[in-house]
Design an enzyme around this catalytic site. Structure first.
Site, mmCIF file in Angstrom:
data_model
loop_
_atom_site.group_PDB
_atom_site.id
_atom_site.type_symbol
_atom_site.label_atom_id
_atom_site.label_comp_id
_atom_site.label_asym_id
_atom_site.label_seq_id
_atom_site.Cartn_x
_atom_site.Cartn_y
_atom_site.Cartn_z
ATOM 1 C CB THR A 1 -0.925 0.008 1.225
ATOM 2 O OG1 THR A 1 -1.828 -1.103 1.147
ATOM 3 C CG2 THR A 1 -1.737 1.294 1.307
ATOM 4 C CB SER B 1 1.749 -7.999 1.061
ATOM 5 O OG SER B 1 0.514 -7.822 1.707
ATOM 6 C CB THR C 1 -0.155 -3.967 6.225
ATOM 7 O OG1 THR C 1 -1.391 -3.848 5.500
ATOM 8 C CG2 THR C 1 0.531 -2.613 6.276
ATOM 9 C CG ASP C 2 -3.439 -7.248 3.410
ATOM 10 O OD1 ASP C 2 -3.691 -6.516 4.385
ATOM 11 O OD2 ASP C 2 -4.055 -7.168 2.326
#
Length: 371
Positions: free
Chosen positions: A20, A62, A93-94
């Site tokens: 992101t 990700s 972040t995932d």
């Protein structure tokens, strides 16, 4: 990046993998498009703090990151390790917690900081956490903070203890069953804990990706476990509470058959905090004490997945798998070690854990990552 007079400033390599933080708005939604050089144009003050070089390794959401990419990141750091004082990796972040855990096993004992960061909003948005997270990551990579960590929302989290616990807010990550290594206050790092390290890191180059994860739901039968065990070398079962398996669904026999066939089975819990204790209830006692199922205790699921891939990339010999699993790496598991220090004659002594009597002879044969 332009040449600058850095003097004695630390030399940090920024490795971009997407996420992101590097995303732009497209007709199909947010998509990673920005390069590491473009990211740094948003935080020009970084050059007053350190020397920053850029390397664009990947540019992926990700969700699309795989163990093959984990190996590429580790190999990239190994290639440039002697040229830099620290490393910052931007990442979505995932799955960042999985990647940070994986690199904690692929790069062990690093005296130099290896820092992951990302954002919940792209760096080009007016309301974004990208700039603060990226600045803090560079500050952390310039300090005496050995090992792999995630820097996010002014917190420094061990790579083996991170979990994404919020899907949208800036406080996306929590440190599970372990304190923060430090926090940032007004741009200054307050270090609480310094991770252990060696004089030089130990790099590993193999993973075995045949590790599956099954989350139990009430009423589930053994069919899904049978399917996954047939196709993988290890199965992690996320059970309920402190751990156990349904007694009327054939799970006990499923696990027994799998372990006799040389498979590895690990029980963990769906509960984020405080960990498992499989032998407490009847539904778990026989699994632990008769079948010898491995138990995750206070480990995160992300760390269990990555650790098994690393272990099975080195050996499939059962006792060695068990020894390595219960040997702490970067503070990934604490409970059995603390329990083993209690005298066995004490009234507070727990049951003896099988890993305590296992030989330490290591099998160094590697396992290639499947294509």
């Amino acid at each position: 990046m332009p040449n600058r007079n850095y003097g004695l400033k630390k030399k940090i390599l920024l490795i971009g993998t997407g996420g992101t933080i590097a995303s732009a708005v497209t007709e199909d939604g947010l998509t990673p498009e920005l390069t590491t050089e473009q990211l740094l144009t948003h935080i020009p003050a970084i050059f007053d703090h350190c020397q920053a070089d850029c390397l664009q390794l990947l540019n992926l959401d990700s969700t699309n990151i795989t163990p093959l990419h984990w190996l590429r990141m580790a190999q990239c750091i190994q290639t440039h390790y002697n040229d830099y004082d620290g490393f910052v990796l931007t990442h979505g972040t995932d799955t960042m917690a999985y990647t940070a855990a994986a690199l904690s096993y692929l790069i062990q004992g690093s005296p130099k900081p290896i820092v992951f960061t990302g954002a919940q909003k792209p760096i080009g948005f007016d309301s974004t956490d990208s700039k603060t997270n990226l600045m803090d990551a560079f500050r952390c990579a310039s300090e005496d903070m050995p090992g792999v960590s995630i820097v996010f929302n002014s917190k420094v989290i061990p790579g083996t203890r991170a979990k994404k616990t919020r899907s949208k807010s800036f406080q996306a990550f929590s440190s599970i069953n372990y304190p923060y290594l430090g926090i940032f206050r007004d741009g200054v790092l307050l270090r609480y804990i310094r991770q252990e390290c060696g004089e030089a890191p130990v790099f590993y180059e193999t993973l075995n990706t045949k590790v599956a994860l099954l989350k139990l739901v009430p009423g589930m039968g053994r069919e899904a476990a049978d399917y996954l065990l047939e196709r993988n070398d290890a199965l992690i079962i996320e059970s309920f509470g402190v751990g156990g398996l349904p007694e009327s669904s054939g799970f006990y026999h499923c696990v027994d058959e799998a372990m006799k066939a040389g498979k590895t089975v690990v029980l963990t819990t769906q509960v984020e905090n405080e960990g498992s204790d499989v032998g407490v209830y009847h539904v778990g006692h026989a699994l632990k004490n008769q079948l010898g199922v491995l138990e995750a205790y206070d480990m995160t699921t992300e760390a269990v997945v990555a650790k098994l891939m690393w272990i099975l990339g080195q050996t499939k010999e059962r006792k060695e798998v068990e020894r390595l699993f219960y040997t702490p790496v970067a503070k990934d598991i604490l409970w059995p070690i603390a329990a083993s220090e209690i005298p066995l004659h004490s009234a507070a002594a727990p049951r003896q854990h099988p890993f305590r009597s296992i030989s330490s002879a290591a099998n160094q044969e590697g396992t290639a990552v499947p294509p």
